[in-house]
Design an enzyme around this catalytic site. Structure first.
Site, PDB file in Angstrom:
ATOM      1  N   ASP A   1       0.782  -1.237   0.000  1.00 38.17           N
ATOM      2  CA  ASP A   1       0.000   0.000   0.000  1.00 38.17           C
ATOM      3  C   ASP A   1       0.813   1.287   0.000  1.00 38.17           C
ATOM      4  OD1 ASP A   1      -3.035  -0.976   1.747  1.00 38.17           O
ATOM      5  OD2 ASP A   1      -1.736  -2.103   0.454  1.00 38.17           O
TER       6      ASP A   1
ATOM      7  N   GLU B   1      -3.580  -7.612  13.224  1.00 37.02           N
ATOM      8  CA  GLU B   1      -3.093  -7.416  11.857  1.00 37.02           C
ATOM      9  C   GLU B   1      -1.631  -6.980  11.833  1.00 37.02           C
ATOM     10  OE1 GLU B   1      -4.472  -4.857   7.882  1.00 37.02           O
ATOM     11  OE2 GLU B   1      -5.226  -4.308   9.870  1.00 37.02           O
TER      12      GLU B   1
END
Length: 848
Positions: free
Chosen positions: A583, A815
């Site tokens: 990202d 995460e």
């Protein structure tokens, strides 16, 4: 994790006093015209006749060539279909015999609805589905629990044990109420296809006071996606006399019955609905209850059954503690021993079977990962939760991906998207509340864990993914199939772009499987199944590789760059590279075709080398065009790598592109059209960019190390080890940072609303790959093996300690982890690649 969907909007929890009509996110039905079969048959006969004449006149070879052209290149059914949504023209992997018969039936039923706290369905496009809801109490108000969401504020939930096939045990803590759900499958004499299953629900409380907190209201439902009507049991309001809740019939499993068995004093109520939309069941039930509360001051379903209902919801109420068994039996015809099968799946018999299954799980866990002599019990508990949640999070989805209309194409569409062909996907998911769907680059990491537990489940999942490849060799990187999956994804992240890729991590597990065969890690039967799979998959893997090699190639030989970066953005500090999976990791400040992305180059090396090994294994090395060995040799060229990506002064590897460090976000007045000016953070460039190395140390910099291109005797390897172990750069007591603390973009927001994602926090998948290479270099002869071993041991210890402490403190795997304090960040209940911690515990690293 992967962008474009990773930052989903969180669901809002509603109490019964807040019930409103929601937008029902329903997808429009897609009608497809079926071509006249008679006409097709006639065309086929005429083509055959032509080919027979050609055989007589020009020989067999010419005939075969023309027949191929006729059948593949000018197939009438494909003429109007855009290439982006045209299936790859090869036999499907899932049609292999090894995926049929007993294997397919054994996986028919399962907990394949990971987005709900407990959801059961079959691996068929239009299934009979089941699930659980319950009423939670917070601050004296009632709230419905059904879909996994953080706003419910459960203290913990997840599968403590799950074998991926016929057993799972889950613990959910909601305020002071603890629910334990167990799932068990059974295939006995008389049962229909896929067998029978049962769910045990046990509810306990901890120190509750007040009358409303002494009762529990459970809601168990059945819904038929095919629209078949479900029949109510005769004496449902007096369940003590007759355990039958519902019955029906389907073509796949025959007649079926649902029974409720419990020794507790229960009160049962119900509602029957007729609707084609299954994904908004929470709203249906909540609206019914709200109406009953407002009108009659009763928190109970109305005992109303709509004509031909295809959804039945049963409210099961009782005093805590409470335990009940819900039994589903299929094939309920004559001589099907229904009562015997029900008795076997409830009460004492079920208790004994669940205990036996848990013992089996524990034994298999130790056999697979051998942790007893390596770690303490607290760590082992986390390891079991990692594999249990990974397997319990496997889902089955069916639907059509939405594909953006390719630019500069002649495709005409009334919408801004095209529909992929209807497809099924059996897959793991990264996170049940946030990402309950398939992600391509995550899946390769997931399967590193699953193949060690259940090889056939692993191959089944890989086969489903590779069958999604289109005629160009592209696979949509995020799978949002069906209304339930769509309801969890913001609209801006739904479209998939056929120009954009995703790291081909499936080659990670394929590499492991090929090496496993070479080292005799598998039985003869397993090896044969892997080879059969690879033979069928090879043509698809080739197409996938060629798609990358053509669409993502750079200007220079041996260079690649991720397509899809926004060249015109005025709001991003550094244009994101979503297709890379990393990202907001810093790339060249000004996207261009001159870029050379280091990580993609290394992924292509992995893919080429793996294809070369597969070709050797299945005797395809002599076929023309199989130059994967040559490609791998080119990408392994250490001198060429250094020419393109090495900064000799620091001994670090970097991307190359049109770049300047002098970029910032500044507040400015921005006017769009005739609208009023808004004050926004806008990208400001203070220096003309130039073509050069992009000086950001982080995960991307370490890809040549992770893919082991660096010779063990090279001075550059020592520099890499220094970068890894330097506390001022990447090293922390909790794992390795994603971006160096010295980077100009370390922990910088990319936009006003995009906090740093891959700009500092610790990610388990990259730490796992780095550990794998540290272990590799610690075993290679060279001057730095001892240094590599010491770093490997300490990094492993830090990762395990931090994740285990977080799990026991918060109840979840996360995460990512904060590099300053080690706290879990991002999505919780993230048992995707964070579960690689179990392989780190077992020191079971991937091979290259």
């Amino acid at each position: 994790m992967t962008g474009g969907g990773r930052r989903s909007a969180r669901s809002r929890t509603k109490s019964f006093t807040d019930v409103n009509e929601d937008d029902d996110h329903r997808t429009k039905p897609n009608s497809k015209r079926r071509r006249d079969k008679t006409r097709d048959r006639g065309n086929a006969l005429r083509i055959l006749n032509v080919n027979l004449k050609i055989v007589l006149g020009f020989g067999i070879m010419a005939s075969l060539i023309i027949f191929f052209l006729v059948s593949h290149l000018i197939n009438p059914a494909e003429v109007a279909r855009p290439r982006a949504v045209t299936p790859f023209p090869a036999p499907k992997i899932m049609d292999l015999p090894q995926f049929q018969g007993q294997h397919k039936e054994s996986l028919y039923w399962g907990t394949y609805r990971p987005h709900v706290y407990l959801g059961i369905r079959a691996r068929t496009p239009r299934s009979l589905i089941a699930g659980l809801m319950w009423i939670g109490i917070k601050d004296g108000r009632y709230f419905m629990r059904h879909i996994c969401q953080d706003s419910d504020e459960l203290s913990t939930y997840g599968w403590t044990h799950h074998n991926g096939r016929d057993f799972g045990h889950q613990l959910l803590v909601d305020q002071d109420m603890t629910l334990a759900t167990s799932f068990l499958k059974s295939k006995g004499g008389g049962s229909g296809y896929g067998g029978d299953w049962t769910v045990r629900i046990n509810v306990q409380s901890q120190g509750w006071n007040g009358e409303m907190q002494k009762n529990v209201h459970l809601f168990f439902y059945l819904a038929d996606e095919d629209g078949n009507s479900l029949s109510l049991g005769r004496d449902i309001l007096d369940i003590g006399e007759n355990s039958l809740l519902a019955s029906g019939s389907r073509t796949d499993i025959g007649g079926w019955q649902l029974h409720l068995k419990s020794k507790a004093d229960l009160e049962v109520h119900y509602s029957g609905f007729r609707t084609p939309h299954i994904h908004n069941l929470s709203d249906l039930v909540q609206e019914n209850l709200a109406y009953q509360v407002r009108r009659f001051s009763r928190l109970q379903l109305p005992d109303i059954y709509e004509s031909s209902s295809n959804i039945l919801v049963f409210q099961i109420s009782g005093r805590i503690p409470l335990e009940t068994d819900i039994v589903f039996v299929s094939g309920t015809g004559i001589n099907s021993r229904v009562e015997e099968r029900i008795s076997n799946l409830a009460g004492v018999s079920l208790t004994n079977q669940l205990k036996a299954k848990q013992r089996e799980f524990d034994t298999k866990f130790e056999n697979c990962f051998q942790l007893a002599d390596k770690l303490d019990s607290k760590s082992i508990t986390v390891g079991k939760a990692a594999i249990g949640n990974m397997l319990g999070g496997i889902g089955y989805f069916y639907g059509q991906s939405k594909i953006s209309v390719p630019k500069n194409s002649n495709v005409k569409s009334h919408d801004d998207f095209l529909l992929y062909w209807p497809a099924e996907l059996y897959t793991t998911v990264p996170s049940r509340p946030f990402f309950p769907r398939g992600f391509l680059w995550d899946e390769g990491f997931h399967q590193l864990l699953i193949w060690r537990w259940d090889l056939r489940i692993c191959l089944d999942i890989l086969g489903h993914w590779l069958d999604l490849i289109n005629i160009d060799g592209w696979i949509p990187r995020e799978q949002i199939l069906g209304a339930e999956a769509l309801s969890k994804v913001p609209a801006e992240f739904v479209l998939q772009h056929p120009s954009n890729g995703n790291p081909p991590t499936l080659f990670l597990v394929l590499r492991d499987l090929v090496n496993g065969i070479k080292k005799n890690k598998f039985s003869a039967t397993e090896s044969n199944e892997i080879i059969s799979f690879l033979q069928q998959a090879f043509i698809r893997l080739e197409a996938w590789f060629k798609w990358f090699n053509t669409t993502q190639s750079g200007k220079d030989i041996g260079s690649y760059y991720w397509h899809g970066r926004d060249k015109s953005t005025i709001r991003e500090l550094n244009p994101k590279t979503l297709s890379s999976g990393l990202d907001d990791y810093p790339r060249a400040s000004h996207p261009s075709e001159d870029e050379r992305h280091l990580d993609l180059r290394c992924w292509m090396l992995l893919a080429a080398d793996c294809l070369h090994s597969i070709a050797e294994l299945i005797d395809k090395e002599n076929e023309p065009g199989k130059e994967y060995g040559s490609t791998a040799k080119l990408l392994l060229d250490f001198d060429l790598l250094n020419q393109m990506h090495l900064d000799h002064a620091s001994g670090a590897y970097f991307d190359f592109g049109n770049h300047t460090e002098k970029v910032r976000l500044s507040w400015k007045e921005v006017t769009v059209g005739n609208a009023h000016a808004n004050r926004e953070l806008v990208r400001e460039v203070l220096e003309r960019p130039e073509l050069k190395l992009v000086p950001h140390v982080g995960y991307v910099s370490l890809f040549p190390f992770m893919t082991r291109i660096i010779p063990p005797e090279s001075w550059i390897l020592e520099k890499q080890l220094d970068l890894i172990s330097n506390q001022s750069i990447l090293w922390t007591n909790y794992g390795l940072c994603s971006l160096a603390k010295t980077s100009s973009l370390y922990m910088k927001h990319n936009t006003e609303h995009d906090p740093p994602y891959w700009r500092g926090p610790i990610w388990m998948n990259m730490n796992f790959m780095i550990l794998s290479s540290l272990r590799h270099y610690s075993l290679e002869k060279g001057p730095y093996r001892d240094k590599a071993r010491a770093i490997c041991d300490e990094l492993r210890h830090n990762l395990i300690r931090n994740v285990v402490q977080n799990y026991h403190k918060t109840g979840f795997l996360w995460e990512q982890y904060d590099q300053k304090q080690g706290k879990g960040k991002g999505a919780r209940v993230f048992t995707g690649w964070t579960s690689l911690l179990l392989l780190i515990m077992a020191e079971a690293y991937n091979e290259m």
